[in-house]
Scaffold this motif. Structure first.
Motif, mmCIF file in Angstrom:
data_model
loop_
_atom_site.group_PDB
_atom_site.id
_atom_site.type_symbol
_atom_site.label_atom_id
_atom_site.label_comp_id
_atom_site.label_asym_id
_atom_site.label_seq_id
_atom_site.Cartn_x
_atom_site.Cartn_y
_atom_site.Cartn_z
ATOM 1 N N ILE A 130 0.839 -1.202 0.000
ATOM 2 C CA ILE A 130 0.000 0.000 0.000
ATOM 3 C C ILE A 130 0.873 1.251 0.000
ATOM 4 O O ILE A 130 0.616 2.223 -0.734
ATOM 5 N N VAL A 131 1.923 1.240 0.806
ATOM 6 C CA VAL A 131 2.847 2.377 0.862
ATOM 7 C C VAL A 131 3.475 2.627 -0.504
ATOM 8 O O VAL A 131 3.554 3.779 -0.971
ATOM 9 N N LEU A 134 1.078 4.310 -2.944
ATOM 10 C CA LEU A 134 0.861 5.714 -2.608
ATOM 11 C C LEU A 134 2.081 6.565 -2.959
ATOM 12 O O LEU A 134 1.950 7.682 -3.484
ATOM 13 N N GLY A 137 2.248 7.304 -6.566
ATOM 14 C CA GLY A 137 1.341 8.390 -6.914
ATOM 15 C C GLY A 137 1.918 9.748 -6.567
ATOM 16 O O GLY A 137 1.813 10.703 -7.350
ATOM 17 N N LEU A 138 2.563 9.845 -5.400
ATOM 18 C CA LEU A 138 3.194 11.110 -5.027
ATOM 19 C C LEU A 138 4.309 11.462 -5.996
ATOM 20 O O LEU A 138 4.481 12.627 -6.381
ATOM 21 N N GLU A 150 -2.571 13.330 1.224
ATOM 22 C CA GLU A 150 -2.267 12.507 0.047
ATOM 23 C C GLU A 150 -1.441 11.268 0.378
ATOM 24 O O GLU A 150 -1.241 10.420 -0.491
ATOM 25 N N TYR A 151 -0.969 11.160 1.605
ATOM 26 C CA TYR A 151 -0.171 9.984 1.979
ATOM 27 C C TYR A 151 -0.620 9.401 3.315
ATOM 28 O O TYR A 151 -1.053 8.241 3.392
ATOM 29 N N PRO A 154 -4.697 8.421 3.464
ATOM 30 C CA PRO A 154 -5.054 7.238 2.658
ATOM 31 C C PRO A 154 -4.395 5.957 3.158
ATOM 32 O O PRO A 154 -5.010 4.893 3.132
ATOM 33 N N LEU A 155 -3.146 6.052 3.602
ATOM 34 C CA LEU A 155 -2.457 4.868 4.107
ATOM 35 C C LEU A 155 -3.114 4.353 5.380
ATOM 36 O O LEU A 155 -3.424 3.157 5.498
#
Length: 405
Positions: A130-131, A134, A137-138, A150-151, A154-155
């Motif tokens: 998952i990390v 994300l 995406g960043l 944004e991090y 969601p995480l």
């Protein structure tokens, strides 16, 4: 008559810089009367030893029902005063945060197995997955990103929902509900609670008909839990598991951005990351005030008498920076933390019977998230000095816009 308050936790000087404000209270009035964030009066407890004693004392309760003294109303009265519909009261009464003694222990035992260290360790590959998604995406974003929204959020939401068994399609709803519930507007909170409770009942019915390998199915299978108990447990886990975790990640990331020496230490000795997480929870934890409690009998704390029914506010942020316990109270010292093996007495995850149930998961998640962030983007830095934004119940938000490169 109790003495007049000497501290007002609503003071802009405290709200604008809570760490400095709590340090001053600890130095000048470690056990004192105060005006609390809700406007009521109560006792502030700031010394590390005193905070741990209060949080462990069965004579200090979360539920003030039946106690004497001003402000010791029943929980039902408190909820109704906030505009809570009567039909919501059973769920709020059944929350782990509202219970004491055997009832609290019973509900806690019903889910504690899911948060054991061995069970949590099996989640590391999924947390890392998952990390990585994300961070990908960043990395594709241009300009600045908000690390909290944004991090971290969601995480934290993805991890706890996956553990509990909330379908991925519904994660966004839980994030939206969580944002409403950290506010103070009854016009939004009341319908949001109704949506959450209805969702949980439907999900419980689904798992009862079609059990899966998730926490919801395990909770539903227990004969001693009612559906109201199960709903209260699920709501508590998802909301507590994502809101506090997100702010923990954001605060810790900012602390490391400001401390190049500790960041370089972790780059050269990555085995110190678990100690770093423990230390950052101590120095920059997201929860500065414990849940408000009440003295069930007359008690003495730090040589001060507190009367039965009086509100008791333990200040975790002060206890974690107490120079009587910590050699470097205001600064993170990862190596010192590693050498002490976590036995230093931090109350960043609480203390006593209400000690954080998900501490093993929180530590694993923070370790993976922070290490991966700084490995991927070693030059990450805040765009400007972030502002503290006070939130209800002794929390605060750091608006953290960053440049990744």
């Amino acid at each position: 008559m109790p003495p007049e308050p000497v501290v007002d936790l609503r003071d802009p000087a405290v709200l604008g810089d809570p760490m400095r404000g709590y340090d001053r209270i600890l130095a000048e009035s470690p056990v004192c009367r105060a005006r609390l964030p809700n406007g009521d009066e109560g006792w502030l407890i700031t010394r590390s030893d005193d905070v741990r004693a209060v949080l462990s004392d069965p004579a200090v309760r979360n539920d003030p029902t039946g106690l004497p003294g001003h402000g010791a109303q029943t929980q039902e009265q408190a909820f109704l005063a906030l505009g809570t519909p009567p039909e919501h009261l059973p769920y709020l009464r059944a929350s782990l945060l509202s219970l004491d003694g055997p009832e609290h222990a019973r509900l806690r035992r019903s889910i504690s197995h899911a948060f054991g260290a061995s069970r949590v360790a099996t989640l590391r590959p999924r947390v890392q997955e998952i990390v990585d998604v994300l961070l990908d995406g960043l990395g594709s974003a241009s300009g600045t990103v908000n690390l909290l929204d944004e991090y971290a959020y969601p995480l934290a939401m993805a991890v706890v929902c996956e553990l509990v068994g909330v379908p991925e399609a519904d994660w966004a709803d839980w994030w939206r509900w969580g944002k409403v519930l950290v506010g103070t507007d009854p016009a939004q909170i009341t319908p949001t609670l109704g949506e959450m409770f209805s969702f949980c009942h439907n999900l419980i019915d689904q798992r009862r008909a079609d059990p899966r390998d998730d926490l919801i199915s395990q909770v539903v299978a227990q004969d001693d839990l009612t559906d109201v108990d199960a709903v209260a447990v699920l709501v508590f886990l998802v909301l507590a598991g994502h809101e506090t975790m997100a702010h923990m990640l954001s605060n810790a990331a900012l602390a490391l951005m400001r401390d190049p020496a500790q960041r370089e230490l972790l780059r050269t000795e990555p085995e110190l990351w678990p100690a770093a997480v423990r230390e950052l929870v101590r120095t920059d934890g997201p929860v500065q005030l414990a849940r408000l409690r009440y003295a069930a009998t007359d008690i003495e704390v730090g040589g001060v008498r507190i009367g039965a029914g009086d509100a008791v506010q333990a200040v975790l942020g002060a206890a974690n920076r107490d120079p009587a316990r910590f050699a470097h109270p205001h600064d993170a010292d990862v190596r010192w933390q590693a050498q002490h093996g976590g036995r230093e007495g931090s109350v960043g995850f609480g203390w006593g019977p209400h000690f954080c149930l998900g501490v093993a998961l929180a530590k694993l998640e923070a370790e993976v998230a922070l290490r991966s962030l700084f490995d991927r983007f070693p030059a990450v830095s805040p765009v400007a000095e972030p502002a503290w934004v006070p939130l209800p119940r002794g929390r605060h938000r750091v608006n953290l816009d960053v440049r990744l490169r």
